[in-house]
Design a protein around this motif. Sequence first.
Motif, PDB file in Angstrom:
ATOM      1  N   PHE A   1     -67.671 -88.321 -36.154  1.00 36.21           N
ATOM      2  CA  PHE A   1     -68.089 -86.764 -35.528  1.00 36.21           C
ATOM      3  C   PHE A   1     -69.745 -87.125 -35.806  1.00 36.21           C
ATOM      4  CE2 PHE A   1     -64.043 -85.509 -36.898  1.00 36.21           C
ATOM      5  CZ  PHE A   1     -63.498 -84.737 -35.823  1.00 36.21           C
ATOM      6  N   GLY A   2     -70.329 -87.783 -34.852  1.00 34.15           N
ATOM      7  CA  GLY A   2     -71.610 -88.292 -34.854  1.00 34.15           C
ATOM      8  C   GLY A   2     -71.905 -89.477 -35.783  1.00 34.15           C
ATOM      9  N   GLU A   3     -72.688 -89.160 -36.939  1.00 36.54           N
ATOM     10  CA  GLU A   3     -72.586 -90.439 -37.687  1.00 36.54           C
ATOM     11  C   GLU A   3     -71.737 -90.255 -38.792  1.00 36.54           C
ATOM     12  OE1 GLU A   3     -74.960 -92.640 -37.751  1.00 36.54           O
ATOM     13  OE2 GLU A   3     -75.579 -91.745 -35.800  1.00 36.54           O
ATOM     14  N   LYS A   4     -70.935 -89.343 -39.020  1.00 34.10           N
ATOM     15  CA  LYS A   4     -69.759 -89.088 -40.020  1.00 34.10           C
ATOM     16  C   LYS A   4     -68.550 -89.784 -39.547  1.00 34.10           C
ATOM     17  CE  LYS A   4     -66.881 -85.774 -42.494  1.00 34.10           C
ATOM     18  NZ  LYS A   4     -67.010 -86.333 -43.578  1.00 34.10           N
ATOM     19  N   ILE A   5     -67.990 -90.584 -40.302  1.00 34.97           N
ATOM     20  CA  ILE A   5     -66.552 -91.176 -40.236  1.00 34.97           C
ATOM     21  C   ILE A   5     -65.603 -90.360 -40.595  1.00 34.97           C
ATOM     22  CG2 ILE A   5     -65.105 -93.293 -40.255  1.00 34.97           C
ATOM     23  CD1 ILE A   5     -67.621 -94.837 -40.098  1.00 34.97           C
ATOM     24  N   ALA A   6     -64.642 -89.673 -40.255  1.00 39.28           N
ATOM     25  CA  ALA A   6     -63.810 -88.693 -40.774  1.00 39.28           C
ATOM     26  C   ALA A   6     -62.539 -89.458 -41.076  1.00 39.28           C
ATOM     27  CB  ALA A   6     -63.468 -87.326 -39.934  1.00 39.28           C
ATOM     28  N   VAL A   7     -61.843 -90.247 -40.088  1.00 39.74           N
ATOM     29  CA  VAL A   7     -60.891 -91.264 -40.090  1.00 39.74           C
ATOM     30  C   VAL A   7     -61.466 -92.702 -40.127  1.00 39.74           C
ATOM     31  CG1 VAL A   7     -58.457 -91.818 -39.670  1.00 39.74           C
ATOM     32  CG2 VAL A   7     -59.157 -89.657 -39.813  1.00 39.74           C
ATOM     33  N   ASP A   8     -61.118 -93.905 -41.164  1.00 36.24           N
ATOM     34  CA  ASP A   8     -61.809 -94.984 -40.771  1.00 36.24           C
ATOM     35  C   ASP A   8     -60.798 -95.990 -40.987  1.00 36.24           C
ATOM     36  OD1 ASP A   8     -63.285 -96.801 -40.956  1.00 36.24           O
ATOM     37  OD2 ASP A   8     -64.481 -96.565 -43.005  1.00 36.24           O
ATOM     38  N   GLY A   9     -60.315 -96.488 -39.801  1.00 37.95           N
ATOM     39  CA  GLY A   9     -59.585 -97.654 -39.687  1.00 37.95           C
ATOM     40  C   GLY A   9     -58.004 -97.384 -40.143  1.00 37.95           C
ATOM     41  N   LEU A  10     -57.400 -96.410 -40.020  1.00 28.73           N
ATOM     42  CA  LEU A  10     -56.188 -96.010 -40.768  1.00 28.73           C
ATOM     43  C   LEU A  10     -54.972 -96.750 -40.121  1.00 28.73           C
ATOM     44  CD1 LEU A  10     -54.746 -94.141 -42.402  1.00 28.73           C
ATOM     45  CD2 LEU A  10     -54.401 -92.440 -40.702  1.00 28.73           C
ATOM     46  N   THR A  11     -54.239 -97.536 -40.714  1.00 33.09           N
ATOM     47  CA  THR A  11     -52.987 -98.310 -40.373  1.00 33.09           C
ATOM     48  C   THR A  11     -51.782 -97.997 -41.240  1.00 33.09           C
ATOM     49  OG1 THR A  11     -54.346-100.314 -39.416  1.00 33.09           O
ATOM     50  CG2 THR A  11     -52.110-100.627 -39.989  1.00 33.09           C
ATOM     51  N   LEU A  12     -50.822 -97.283 -40.735  1.00 32.99           N
ATOM     52  CA  LEU A  12     -49.740 -97.035 -41.523  1.00 32.99           C
ATOM     53  C   LEU A  12     -48.521 -96.587 -40.556  1.00 32.99           C
ATOM     54  CD1 LEU A  12     -49.123 -93.958 -41.205  1.00 32.99           C
ATOM     55  CD2 LEU A  12     -51.059 -93.624 -42.905  1.00 32.99           C
ATOM     56  N   ASP A  13     -47.159 -96.687 -41.010  1.00 35.78           N
ATOM     57  CA  ASP A  13     -46.148 -96.277 -40.288  1.00 35.78           C
ATOM     58  C   ASP A  13     -45.276 -95.561 -41.243  1.00 35.78           C
ATOM     59  OD1 ASP A  13     -46.365 -98.527 -38.334  1.00 35.78           O
ATOM     60  OD2 ASP A  13     -45.865 -99.824 -39.789  1.00 35.78           O
ATOM     61  N   VAL A  14     -44.804 -94.558 -40.448  1.00 34.41           N
ATOM     62  CA  VAL A  14     -43.775 -93.364 -41.049  1.00 34.41           C
ATOM     63  C   VAL A  14     -42.503 -93.708 -40.266  1.00 34.41           C
ATOM     64  CG1 VAL A  14     -43.358 -90.896 -41.349  1.00 34.41           C
ATOM     65  CG2 VAL A  14     -45.842 -91.942 -41.493  1.00 34.41           C
ATOM     66  N   TYR A  15     -41.255 -93.548 -40.905  1.00 37.90           N
ATOM     67  CA  TYR A  15     -40.023 -93.753 -40.392  1.00 37.90           C
ATOM     68  C   TYR A  15     -39.136 -92.311 -40.649  1.00 37.90           C
ATOM     69  CZ  TYR A  15     -41.002 -98.519 -40.786  1.00 37.90           C
ATOM     70  OH  TYR A  15     -41.591 -99.928 -40.382  1.00 37.90           O
ATOM     71  N   PRO A  16     -38.214 -92.652 -39.565  1.00 32.17           N
ATOM     72  CA  PRO A  16     -37.498 -91.270 -39.370  1.00 32.17           C
ATOM     73  C   PRO A  16     -36.841 -90.599 -40.698  1.00 32.17           C
ATOM     74  CG  PRO A  16     -36.773 -92.973 -37.895  1.00 32.17           C
ATOM     75  CD  PRO A  16     -37.820 -93.414 -39.049  1.00 32.17           C
ATOM     76  N   GLY A  17     -36.927 -89.338 -40.892  1.00 35.19           N
ATOM     77  CA  GLY A  17     -36.225 -88.533 -42.089  1.00 35.19           C
ATOM     78  C   GLY A  17     -37.100 -88.672 -43.172  1.00 35.19           C
ATOM     79  N   GLU A  18     -38.158 -89.279 -43.468  1.00 35.64           N
ATOM     80  CA  GLU A  18     -38.962 -89.378 -44.540  1.00 35.64           C
ATOM     81  C   GLU A  18     -39.681 -88.214 -44.747  1.00 35.64           C
ATOM     82  OE1 GLU A  18     -40.328 -94.188 -45.069  1.00 35.64           O
ATOM     83  OE2 GLU A  18     -41.801 -92.521 -44.176  1.00 35.64           O
ATOM     84  N   ILE A  19     -40.176 -87.875 -45.845  1.00 31.21           N
ATOM     85  CA  ILE A  19     -41.036 -86.860 -46.388  1.00 31.21           C
ATOM     86  C   ILE A  19     -42.271 -87.668 -46.722  1.00 31.21           C
ATOM     87  CG2 ILE A  19     -41.703 -84.970 -47.897  1.00 31.21           C
ATOM     88  CD1 ILE A  19     -38.884 -84.366 -48.311  1.00 31.21           C
ATOM     89  N   PHE A  20     -43.274 -87.707 -45.953  1.00 29.21           N
ATOM     90  CA  PHE A  20     -44.194 -88.713 -46.099  1.00 29.21           C
ATOM     91  C   PHE A  20     -45.638 -87.880 -46.485  1.00 29.21           C
ATOM     92  CE2 PHE A  20     -48.019 -91.450 -45.075  1.00 29.21           C
ATOM     93  CZ  PHE A  20     -47.436 -92.811 -45.283  1.00 29.21           C
ATOM     94  N   GLY A  21     -46.129 -88.290 -47.831  1.00 30.08           N
ATOM     95  CA  GLY A  21     -47.452 -87.437 -48.096  1.00 30.08           C
ATOM     96  C   GLY A  21     -48.666 -88.237 -48.002  1.00 30.08           C
ATOM     97  N   MET A  22     -49.594 -87.376 -47.354  1.00 31.73           N
ATOM     98  CA  MET A  22     -50.935 -87.968 -47.310  1.00 31.73           C
ATOM     99  C   MET A  22     -51.851 -87.218 -48.248  1.00 31.73           C
ATOM    100  SD  MET A  22     -51.742 -88.318 -43.345  1.00 31.73           S
ATOM    101  CE  MET A  22     -53.049 -89.460 -43.588  1.00 31.73           C
ATOM    102  N   LEU A  23     -52.584 -87.768 -49.488  1.00 32.28           N
ATOM    103  CA  LEU A  23     -52.990 -87.162 -50.446  1.00 32.28           C
ATOM    104  C   LEU A  23     -54.425 -87.533 -50.442  1.00 32.28           C
ATOM    105  CD1 LEU A  23     -50.477 -88.638 -53.049  1.00 32.28           C
ATOM    106  CD2 LEU A  23     -50.217 -86.741 -51.513  1.00 32.28           C
ATOM    107  N   GLY A  24     -55.337 -86.525 -50.962  1.00 30.08           N
ATOM    108  CA  GLY A  24     -56.783 -86.848 -50.876  1.00 30.08           C
ATOM    109  C   GLY A  24     -57.537 -85.405 -51.231  1.00 30.08           C
ATOM    110  N   HIS A  25     -58.510 -85.691 -51.487  1.00 26.32           N
ATOM    111  CA  HIS A  25     -59.348 -84.434 -51.750  1.00 26.32           C
ATOM    112  C   HIS A  25     -59.937 -83.799 -50.433  1.00 26.32           C
ATOM    113  CE1 HIS A  25     -62.873 -86.978 -50.675  1.00 26.32           C
ATOM    114  NE2 HIS A  25     -62.381 -87.870 -51.575  1.00 26.32           N
ATOM    115  N   ASN A  26     -60.496 -82.536 -50.577  1.00 25.49           N
ATOM    116  CA  ASN A  26     -60.937 -82.198 -49.296  1.00 25.49           C
ATOM    117  C   ASN A  26     -62.059 -82.955 -48.758  1.00 25.49           C
ATOM    118  OD1 ASN A  26     -59.446 -79.626 -49.736  1.00 25.49           O
ATOM    119  ND2 ASN A  26     -60.709 -78.752 -50.835  1.00 25.49           N
ATOM    120  N   GLY A  27     -61.838 -83.216 -47.469  1.00 21.28           N
ATOM    121  CA  GLY A  27     -62.752 -84.297 -46.590  1.00 21.28           C
ATOM    122  C   GLY A  27     -62.294 -85.450 -46.657  1.00 21.28           C
ATOM    123  N   ALA A  28     -61.159 -85.845 -47.359  1.00 26.65           N
ATOM    124  CA  ALA A  28     -60.814 -87.094 -47.068  1.00 26.65           C
ATOM    125  C   ALA A  28     -60.044 -87.732 -45.965  1.00 26.65           C
ATOM    126  CB  ALA A  28     -59.290 -87.173 -48.262  1.00 26.65           C
TER     127      ALA A  28
END
Length: 311
Positions: free
Chosen positions: A14-41
Amino acid sequence: MNPVITTRHLTRRFGEKIAVDGLTLDVYPGEIFGMLGHNGAGKTTTVRLLNGVFEPSSGEAQVLGLNPAQQGPQLRRRTGVLTETPSLDERLTGVENLAFYADFYGVPKHEVKKRIEDLLTRFELADRQREKVGGYSKGMKQRLALCRALVHQPEMLFLDEPTSGLDPVSARQVWDLIRHMSREEGRTVLICTHNLTEAQHLCHWVAILEHGRLLAVGTPHDIAAQIGLKTRFRIEVAREQAASAMEILGQVPGIRASQEDGAVEVDGAERERIPDLLAALFRAEVRFYSVIPQEASLEDIYFALHEGRVQ
């Protein structure tokens, strides 16, 4: 199994701000997958990218075999999203809210009534369904928002802070519902949260984010091993011999021992060293009654990563 979510170098600026930076991951069927981080992560921005609400600045994503940036409308008919602040019309009743969203998602008209009745019963809202939502408690609104996210029978759920502001009883009810949807119905659930206790109880896998970057991904046990967090042990010894146990264990290189309630807490040892530690106590004729491993918690892992306390 093939992943139901795949991202490769996913980035959003968003302009100069990088909100998501090169995210690489996989999520598989039936999982409960958690994305953890502070506000603004970058958690909420990631969910919006995965549902085609935002387009990536670079990189790519695939969800349920679709490209969110190019096939957003088709994808959103197959996913359910619960935002941190549920967007419910408080002037309408519970039934009216669900009927509105059922129509919005194109639920066949002959199925709407039955689906709504089933959801309201399942989420313990049937007795309040004709009341305006403005009179609902926070917990009731959150459960109704879950009903709304499920009314079109999505294959996957995205839940942003699903228990934010709930009392312990309501939060536990939501946890039970999430587990049921994963175990019994095979739904994939992606949870964005900064509630580490919630993630510890619910999630099979977690991704830890900071300023849009992925710090670690895996099971808590795997991440702890990757970053070099050692297992703690609680050794119950005869109370009158606790001081002797402390002295003996204190001579072992690389570990820290402390006394608590008639037991010795050992920090910094590998699981494989337990027999050697117990052998040292046995040779000194220190009586011990139990050894309880205490794996690194998500809280331990989270703060080690954010404070740079990794190998």
